[in-house]
Scaffold this motif. Sequence first.
Motif, PDB file in Angstrom:
ATOM      1  N   SER A   1      40.677  27.630  33.143  1.00  0.00           N
ATOM      2  CA  SER A   1      39.830  26.339  32.356  1.00  0.00           C
ATOM      3  C   SER A   1      38.461  27.233  32.344  1.00  0.00           C
ATOM      4  CB  SER A   1      39.606  25.747  33.560  1.00  0.00           C
ATOM      5  OG  SER A   1      39.423  26.393  34.639  1.00  0.00           O
ATOM      6  N   ASP A   2      37.904  28.325  32.673  1.00  0.00           N
ATOM      7  CA  ASP A   2      37.015  28.931  32.471  1.00  0.00           C
ATOM      8  C   ASP A   2      36.673  29.589  31.221  1.00  0.00           C
ATOM      9  OD1 ASP A   2      34.019  30.496  32.877  1.00  0.00           O
ATOM     10  OD2 ASP A   2      35.032  31.824  34.990  1.00  0.00           O
ATOM     11  N   THR A   3      35.410  29.011  30.743  1.00  0.00           N
ATOM     12  CA  THR A   3      35.315  29.338  29.055  1.00  0.00           C
ATOM     13  C   THR A   3      33.932  30.259  28.970  1.00  0.00           C
ATOM     14  OG1 THR A   3      34.089  26.819  28.452  1.00  0.00           O
ATOM     15  CG2 THR A   3      36.397  27.133  27.573  1.00  0.00           C
ATOM     16  N   SER A   4      33.208  30.456  30.007  1.00  0.00           N
ATOM     17  CA  SER A   4      32.224  30.760  30.056  1.00  0.00           C
ATOM     18  C   SER A   4      31.712  32.382  29.480  1.00  0.00           C
ATOM     19  CB  SER A   4      31.754  30.892  31.244  1.00  0.00           C
ATOM     20  OG  SER A   4      30.483  32.086  31.476  1.00  0.00           O
ATOM     21  N   PRO A   5      31.207  32.604  28.719  1.00  0.00           N
ATOM     22  CA  PRO A   5      30.870  33.680  27.347  1.00  0.00           C
ATOM     23  C   PRO A   5      31.534  35.483  28.240  1.00  0.00           C
ATOM     24  CG  PRO A   5      28.967  32.666  27.405  1.00  0.00           C
ATOM     25  CD  PRO A   5      30.023  32.009  28.220  1.00  0.00           C
ATOM     26  N   THR A   6      31.688  36.074  28.130  1.00  0.00           N
ATOM     27  CA  THR A   6      32.372  37.290  29.004  1.00  0.00           C
ATOM     28  C   THR A   6      32.447  38.378  27.864  1.00  0.00           C
ATOM     29  OG1 THR A   6      35.168  37.200  28.325  1.00  0.00           O
ATOM     30  CG2 THR A   6      33.887  36.524  30.118  1.00  0.00           C
ATOM     31  N   PHE A   7      32.299  39.965  28.251  1.00  0.00           N
ATOM     32  CA  PHE A   7      32.341  41.040  27.401  1.00  0.00           C
ATOM     33  C   PHE A   7      32.630  42.123  28.518  1.00  0.00           C
ATOM     34  CE2 PHE A   7      28.341  41.959  29.348  1.00  0.00           C
ATOM     35  CZ  PHE A   7      28.588  43.440  29.483  1.00  0.00           C
ATOM     36  N   THR A   8      33.696  43.253  27.943  1.00  0.00           N
ATOM     37  CA  THR A   8      34.181  44.016  28.538  1.00  0.00           C
ATOM     38  C   THR A   8      33.520  45.531  28.137  1.00  0.00           C
ATOM     39  OG1 THR A   8      36.192  43.680  28.614  1.00  0.00           O
ATOM     40  CG2 THR A   8      36.173  45.685  29.117  1.00  0.00           C
ATOM     41  N   ALA A   9      33.173  46.242  28.826  1.00  0.00           N
ATOM     42  CA  ALA A   9      31.910  47.680  28.885  1.00  0.00           C
ATOM     43  C   ALA A   9      33.634  48.433  29.124  1.00  0.00           C
ATOM     44  CB  ALA A   9      30.900  47.343  29.406  1.00  0.00           C
ATOM     45  N   THR A  10      33.079  49.436  28.407  1.00  0.00           N
ATOM     46  CA  THR A  10      33.152  51.286  28.945  1.00  0.00           C
ATOM     47  C   THR A  10      33.147  51.756  28.601  1.00  0.00           C
ATOM     48  OG1 THR A  10      36.036  50.016  27.489  1.00  0.00           O
ATOM     49  CG2 THR A  10      35.779  52.232  27.886  1.00  0.00           C
ATOM     50  N   CYS A  11      33.219  52.503  29.964  1.00  0.00           N
ATOM     51  CA  CYS A  11      32.079  53.858  29.393  1.00  0.00           C
ATOM     52  C   CYS A  11      32.812  54.907  30.143  1.00  0.00           C
ATOM     53  CB  CYS A  11      30.781  53.631  30.940  1.00  0.00           C
ATOM     54  SG  CYS A  11      30.139  52.616  30.867  1.00  0.00           S
ATOM     55  N   LEU A  12      32.800  56.645  29.120  1.00  0.00           N
ATOM     56  CA  LEU A  12      33.292  57.342  29.349  1.00  0.00           C
ATOM     57  C   LEU A  12      32.408  58.286  30.372  1.00  0.00           C
ATOM     58  CD1 LEU A  12      34.928  60.206  28.592  1.00  0.00           C
ATOM     59  CD2 LEU A  12      33.055  60.380  26.617  1.00  0.00           C
ATOM     60  N   THR A  13      32.593  59.338  31.628  1.00  0.00           N
ATOM     61  CA  THR A  13      32.166  59.455  32.185  1.00  0.00           C
ATOM     62  C   THR A  13      32.496  60.872  32.479  1.00  0.00           C
ATOM     63  OG1 THR A  13      33.756  59.732  34.155  1.00  0.00           O
ATOM     64  CG2 THR A  13      32.324  57.272  33.203  1.00  0.00           C
ATOM     65  N   THR A  14      32.326  62.034  33.244  1.00  0.00           N
ATOM     66  CA  THR A  14      32.345  63.406  33.134  1.00  0.00           C
ATOM     67  C   THR A  14      33.590  62.974  33.992  1.00  0.00           C
ATOM     68  OG1 THR A  14      30.924  63.014  35.784  1.00  0.00           O
ATOM     69  CG2 THR A  14      30.154  64.511  33.399  1.00  0.00           C
ATOM     70  N   LYS A  15      34.058  62.285  34.431  1.00  0.00           N
ATOM     71  CA  LYS A  15      36.006  62.343  34.783  1.00  0.00           C
ATOM     72  C   LYS A  15      36.861  61.374  34.638  1.00  0.00           C
ATOM     73  CE  LYS A  15      35.266  64.339  38.399  1.00  0.00           C
ATOM     74  NZ  LYS A  15      34.868  64.145  40.399  1.00  0.00           N
ATOM     75  N   GLY A  16      36.161  60.995  33.146  1.00  0.00           N
ATOM     76  CA  GLY A  16      36.990  59.986  32.606  1.00  0.00           C
ATOM     77  C   GLY A  16      36.389  58.068  32.483  1.00  0.00           C
ATOM     78  N   ASP A  17      37.253  57.364  31.919  1.00  0.00           N
ATOM     79  CA  ASP A  17      36.820  56.641  31.149  1.00  0.00           C
ATOM     80  C   ASP A  17      37.605  55.193  32.772  1.00  0.00           C
ATOM     81  OD1 ASP A  17      36.577  57.725  29.247  1.00  0.00           O
ATOM     82  OD2 ASP A  17      38.493  56.352  27.635  1.00  0.00           O
ATOM     83  N   PHE A  18      36.246  53.977  32.860  1.00  0.00           N
ATOM     84  CA  PHE A  18      36.931  52.610  33.456  1.00  0.00           C
ATOM     85  C   PHE A  18      36.339  51.925  32.727  1.00  0.00           C
ATOM     86  CE2 PHE A  18      32.214  54.279  35.238  1.00  0.00           C
ATOM     87  CZ  PHE A  18      31.725  52.957  34.943  1.00  0.00           C
ATOM     88  N   SER A  19      36.722  50.462  32.966  1.00  0.00           N
ATOM     89  CA  SER A  19      35.971  49.209  32.173  1.00  0.00           C
ATOM     90  C   SER A  19      35.804  47.999  32.963  1.00  0.00           C
ATOM     91  CB  SER A  19      37.777  49.258  30.719  1.00  0.00           C
ATOM     92  OG  SER A  19      37.543  49.655  29.903  1.00  0.00           O
ATOM     93  N   VAL A  20      35.138  47.165  32.785  1.00  0.00           N
ATOM     94  CA  VAL A  20      34.926  46.754  33.462  1.00  0.00           C
ATOM     95  C   VAL A  20      34.621  44.805  32.466  1.00  0.00           C
ATOM     96  CG1 VAL A  20      32.514  45.668  35.261  1.00  0.00           C
ATOM     97  CG2 VAL A  20      33.281  47.946  34.950  1.00  0.00           C
ATOM     98  N   LYS A  21      35.050  44.114  33.039  1.00  0.00           N
ATOM     99  CA  LYS A  21      34.752  43.022  32.597  1.00  0.00           C
ATOM    100  C   LYS A  21      33.546  42.262  32.897  1.00  0.00           C
ATOM    101  CE  LYS A  21      37.516  38.709  30.552  1.00  0.00           C
ATOM    102  NZ  LYS A  21      38.103  38.012  30.768  1.00  0.00           N
ATOM    103  N   PHE A  22      33.252  41.326  32.903  1.00  0.00           N
ATOM    104  CA  PHE A  22      31.845  40.520  33.242  1.00  0.00           C
ATOM    105  C   PHE A  22      32.151  39.153  32.200  1.00  0.00           C
ATOM    106  CE2 PHE A  22      30.414  45.427  32.541  1.00  0.00           C
ATOM    107  CZ  PHE A  22      29.423  45.349  33.375  1.00  0.00           C
ATOM    108  N   ILE A  23      31.079  38.321  33.541  1.00  0.00           N
ATOM    109  CA  ILE A  23      31.724  36.766  33.444  1.00  0.00           C
ATOM    110  C   ILE A  23      30.274  36.090  33.467  1.00  0.00           C
ATOM    111  CG2 ILE A  23      33.039  35.050  33.991  1.00  0.00           C
ATOM    112  CD1 ILE A  23      34.747  37.874  35.195  1.00  0.00           C
TER     113      ILE A  23
END
Length: 254
Positions: free
Chosen positions: A8-30
């Motif tokens: 039911s949450d229609t709030s804006p979101t975006f996902t950031a994916t970062c490449l690091t010296t150990k690999g990738d990780f992604s974060v979803k912001f709400i």
Amino acid sequence: MSSTVPSSDTSPTFTATCLTTKGDFSVKFIRSWAPLGYDRIRDLFEDDFFEGMYMYRVVPKFLVQFGVPTIQAIDQEVLDKYKGNTIKDDPMHLHPFEKGTISYAGSGPNSRVSDLFISYSNNGGLGNSPWEVPVGYVTEGMEVVESFHSYGDLSVFNPKGPDQNKLRNQGETYVKDNFPLMDHIISCSIERPLTNPDSLSTGATIAASRAALVLMLASGFSIIVLVRRLWCGEGKAKLSSGASDAGVSRSLNS
């Protein structure tokens, strides 16, 4: 990470994916979790602020912290844009600090700028300070986040640990001379969900309707002109008596 956004949450979101010296990780912001913090983080990622940032505070089973800018890692114009540019705290809420939760670090009320941390565990000790309001969570690559090299806690808690002020002022030289295995972010990209057709603005809906009406009128006008020419005998045309479900068929005979 088990955190999810209610359907039911229609709030804006975006996902950031970062490449690091150990690999990738992604974060979803709400945005509904922390509107002011969300808007600032969105701006930081759009300005490529985190590229080159060191994972300077890595404490196993507690957290990893990053976001202290250094003159070597960031464009001077971007650095000046955010230097000392704090934002107000968001209202605190009851969302728990589960493993993978991301929040701002701070030094007092309304002190948030760019420093972030990701929780390594379900930690009830986090979220008690006004700046510690969850703004998102890790969706992929938590194993990467947990693999960053640790030199222990900061120098204020551990004499041999990294010093934030020295990192900020001396940057890469300080890291290479004292913490050569410290991991860092290489690059980040962001993506937003596609716009839901049901959420189109009224203006956009009206514009689309007008365009459809113009097309219909233009098509109708063309049919009227064609029929008129046929009835007037232009081109020695005759109407065929055949028909189909798609409409009246016409043939032109010489």
